[in-house]
Structures are given as structure tokens and as C-alpha cells.
Design a protein around this motif. Structure first.
Motif, mmCIF file in Angstrom:
data_model
loop_
_atom_site.group_PDB
_atom_site.id
_atom_site.type_symbol
_atom_site.label_atom_id
_atom_site.label_comp_id
_atom_site.label_asym_id
_atom_site.label_seq_id
_atom_site.Cartn_x
_atom_site.Cartn_y
_atom_site.Cartn_z
ATOM 1 N N LYS A 5 5.600 13.864 0.819
ATOM 2 C CA LYS A 5 5.154 12.468 0.776
ATOM 3 C C LYS A 5 6.253 11.474 1.149
ATOM 4 O O LYS A 5 6.577 10.558 0.393
ATOM 5 C CB LYS A 5 4.615 12.108 -0.611
ATOM 6 N N PRO A 6 6.865 11.633 2.329
ATOM 7 C CA PRO A 6 7.898 10.673 2.733
ATOM 8 C C PRO A 6 7.281 9.318 3.044
ATOM 9 O O PRO A 6 6.093 9.220 3.375
ATOM 10 C CB PRO A 6 8.479 11.308 4.001
ATOM 11 N N ARG A 7 8.086 8.278 2.944
ATOM 12 C CA ARG A 7 7.635 6.935 3.307
ATOM 13 C C ARG A 7 8.033 6.610 4.752
ATOM 14 O O ARG A 7 7.436 5.747 5.391
ATOM 15 C CB ARG A 7 8.235 5.915 2.345
ATOM 16 N N GLY A 42 4.682 0.792 8.617
ATOM 17 C CA GLY A 42 3.435 1.140 9.288
ATOM 18 C C GLY A 42 3.466 1.002 10.787
ATOM 19 O O GLY A 42 2.411 0.963 11.433
ATOM 20 N N LYS A 43 4.642 0.956 11.383
ATOM 21 C CA LYS A 43 4.790 0.840 12.833
ATOM 22 C C LYS A 43 5.579 2.028 13.374
ATOM 23 O O LYS A 43 6.304 2.708 12.650
ATOM 24 C CB LYS A 43 5.507 -0.460 13.213
ATOM 25 N N SER A 65 0.810 -1.211 0.000
ATOM 26 C CA SER A 65 0.000 0.000 0.000
ATOM 27 C C SER A 65 0.847 1.268 0.000
ATOM 28 O O SER A 65 0.318 2.362 0.050
ATOM 29 C CB SER A 65 -0.917 0.014 1.231
ATOM 30 N N GLY A 66 2.176 1.154 -0.075
ATOM 31 C CA GLY A 66 3.050 2.314 -0.162
ATOM 32 C C GLY A 66 3.874 2.558 1.076
ATOM 33 O O GLY A 66 4.807 3.341 1.037
ATOM 34 N N VAL A 70 2.564 6.422 7.338
ATOM 35 C CA VAL A 70 4.015 6.546 7.233
ATOM 36 C C VAL A 70 4.669 5.769 8.381
ATOM 37 O O VAL A 70 4.123 5.688 9.484
ATOM 38 C CB VAL A 70 4.433 8.044 7.267
ATOM 39 N N THR A 71 5.794 5.163 8.107
ATOM 40 C CA THR A 71 6.563 4.453 9.131
ATOM 41 C C THR A 71 7.330 5.483 9.960
ATOM 42 O O THR A 71 7.958 6.388 9.406
ATOM 43 C CB THR A 71 7.548 3.477 8.453
#
Length: 292
Positions: free
Chosen positions: A201-203, A64-65, A34-35, A233-234
Motif C-alpha cells: 500500500k505505497p502512497r 494523484g498525478k 483521500s490518501g 497512487v502518485t
């Protein structure tokens, strides 16, 4: 330079993942689709001149954590954080060995541009640092030019609103977007900096003690923002506040530098386990306030 210190960035040997790390990678797979991105440090050692501050640190930060880096002052947490988006190399005397893998690709690879790493892996600092004379609107979009992103004039307004909403600041500033960012309170300035980071838009979002200079009310709002952002975002956060680490993080890594030795990770794992039943007695002593 000491003989064992690299004069350039070196590739470290691959480390063996623990069962906990393997489970995290498996859990992160849907997020990657999902990105969301995972980040993995492998055998990171860091120096300032001849002084070694980190020794072969390895850590998986799953997609995602929220990962909290805890430990006493001087154990290398902030230095480790700065290696994760290539800010460590901004210091003239700094050097580094090891790999930082963003979804399996080393951000220090010669084929990857440093601007790409900084765009994908954003940073929020301990002290809020908005451009004080620049408007709230222009503060949010300031990172676009710095990272080479082109956004149409009509889309900028939507991007500013989206970023401020995610940072939990839109309701408070939507009627004064053209006023100077320096006129905001400390907590609002920090959320403005978060919005500025999110606009590109950082990941991954790195946060170096983002609440240390804030009052309890502002701290609570930033923590709410962190919890809400983790779906998009992580996040990796350095904190000295053990209650904060418990409230916002999914996993913790405990750093320690003993008797002048470089910083290392004593242990890492799910936050509830690290606080309730850690394997190392030093972790138990630290999270219970017996030192540090």
C-alpha cells in the motif's frame, strides 16, 4: 571528499514555488484527503564520492498525478529517483543534501525510520526482479515481511488478488498462483513486480524505465497499468521514450548535465506544454530528437 560536499544529510533552504507548482499543490489537496500523497524535492544535491551528480534540484510531484523525468543518459534522472525513497544512501560513497517532503514531512528526518519511507514510497526497477523460485502468490506478499506488515492468512489471498488486479495481471495468472514467478514472460514479470510493490500500500510509486527491456505489446500493457494506477497512487517515472512520456504523464521535468556539470532541471511543466511550447530551446531540441 571535497570541501563543499556534506558528510551527512543536510537540510536545504526552502525554495520558492513557481505559479505552476502552487497550482499543482492546490489541485492535489483533494487527493491528499483521500490518501494520495504529494512529493516535493527541495534543493537536492547528490554525490558519489567526490563526484557531484545533481545540483540543487527542486521539483513538486503532485498527488494523484504521473510525473515523467526525461533527459539524456547521464544527467542524474535515476539518481534523483533513488533519492526520493532513500535508496541513494545504499551506495557506500553516496551523500546528499536537501529535503524530500512527503506531504510536507522530510523523509530524511532523523525521527523517521528508513523502512517507513520505503513502504510509503515504492520502487519498480528497469529490469524485472521477481524472486524466480518463489511462487507468484509469494512474490506478491514478499514485501509484507520486509516492511514489517502483518496480514492474516485469510486476508493474504484478497490482498494478492487486489494487487494483481491493479497491476493488470490477475486474469493471466489467477489459475497458476502457486507456479514460480520466474516462469512468467518479461512483461508479466514486470507487472508482478508492480503488484509486489502495491501489496504494501505505497502512497508513491517510483518507476525507473520500467518498459526499456520489454516488447511493444508488454510496454503498452504497462502504460495502461500506469494510467489506471494514477487514481490510487502518485507515480514518478524515468523514461527515455518521449512518446511514452507524452502518453502516460501529466507533467514532465527535463534534466540536463552539460559539459561535465552536475545534472539540473532545465524546466518542468504540464506535459503538453513541455512538448508543444517549452520555454527553453534545449527542451524543444531534446523532445524533438535533435540530441540525446
Amino acid at each position: 571528499m571535497i570541501e563543499s560536499q556534506p558528510t551527512s544529510l543536510e537540510t536545504a533552504d526552502t525554495v520558492e514555488l513557481t505559479e505552476f507548482d502552487t497550482a499543482l499543490l492546490a489541485a492535489g489537496d483533494p487527493g491528499i484527503v483521500s490518501g494520495l500523497a504529494s512529493l516535493q524535492a527541495q534543493n537536492i544535491s547528490a554525490w558519489f564520492g567526490d563526484h557531484k551528480v545533481l545540483d540543487r534540484v527542486s521539483l513538486l510531484m503532485p498527488a494523484g498525478k504521473v510525473t515523467a523525468l526525461i533527459g539524456p543518459s547521464g544527467c542524474g534522472k535515476s539518481t534523483f529517483l533513488r533519492t526520493l525513497n532513500r535508496m541513494h544512501e545504499l551506495v557506500p560513497s553516496a551523500s546528499l543534501a536537501g529535503e524530500v517532503l512527503l506531504d510536507g514531512h522530510d523523509i530524511y528526518d532523523a525521527s523517521r525510520r528508513i523502512t517507513q519511507a520505503r513502504r510509503e514510497i515504492g520502487m519498480v526497477f528497469q529490469k524485472p526482479n521477481p524472486f524466480p523460485a518463489m511462487s507468484i502468490f509469494d512474490n506478491v506478499v514478499a514485501g509484507l515481511a520486509l516492511t514489517g506488515l502483518k496480514v492474516s492468512k485469510s486476508d493474504k489471498a484478497d490482498l494478492v488478488e487486489e494487487s494483481l488486479l491493479k497491476a493488470g495481471l490477475w486474469t493471466e495468472v489467477k489459475d497458476r498462483l502457486r507456479q514460480a514467478g520466474g516462469g512468467l514472460s518479461g512483461g508479466q514479470q514486470q507487472r508482478l513486480c508492480i503488484a509486489r510493490s502495491l501489496a504494501v500500500k505505497p502512497r508513491i510509486l517510483l518507476m525507473d524505465e520500467p518498459c526499456s527491456a520489454l516488447d511493444p505489446t508488454s510496454t503498452r500493457r504497462i502504460e495502461q497499468t500506469i494510467t489506471e494506477l494514477s487514481t490510487d497512487v502518485t507515480i514518478v517515472i524515468v523514461t527515455h521514450n518521449m512518446q511514452q512520456a507524452q502518453r502516460v504523464s501529466d507533467q514532465c521535468a527535463f534534466f540536463l548535465a552539460e559539459a561535465g556539470t552536475p545534472g539540473q532541471i532545465v524546466e518542468h511543466g504540464p506535459t503538453d506544454v513541455m512538448f508543444d511550447s517549452p520555454q527553453d530551446s534545449r527542451t524543444l531540441d531534446y523532445v524533438n530528437g535533435r540530441f540525446g
